[in-house]
Design a protein around this motif. Sequence first.
Motif: not given
Length: 55
Positions: A26-27, A31-32, A35-37
């Motif tokens: 869980t982030v 952070t999400w 990283r990818t969002g």
Amino acid sequence: MDGRPPRGERGYRADIPATRRIHPATVDFRTWLERTGAARISAFPDSARIAGQDA
């Protein structure tokens, strides 16, 4: 201390430490995004154009 959760541990009164024990990956939202969002969000308009739904 003013009764508020520590910075980064705010939310909808969620028990973040318990959630992380259950789901260690869980982030937080920042952070999400890092990283990818952000890539997913920016790809969304492109996928809509490809599908012919460009407004």
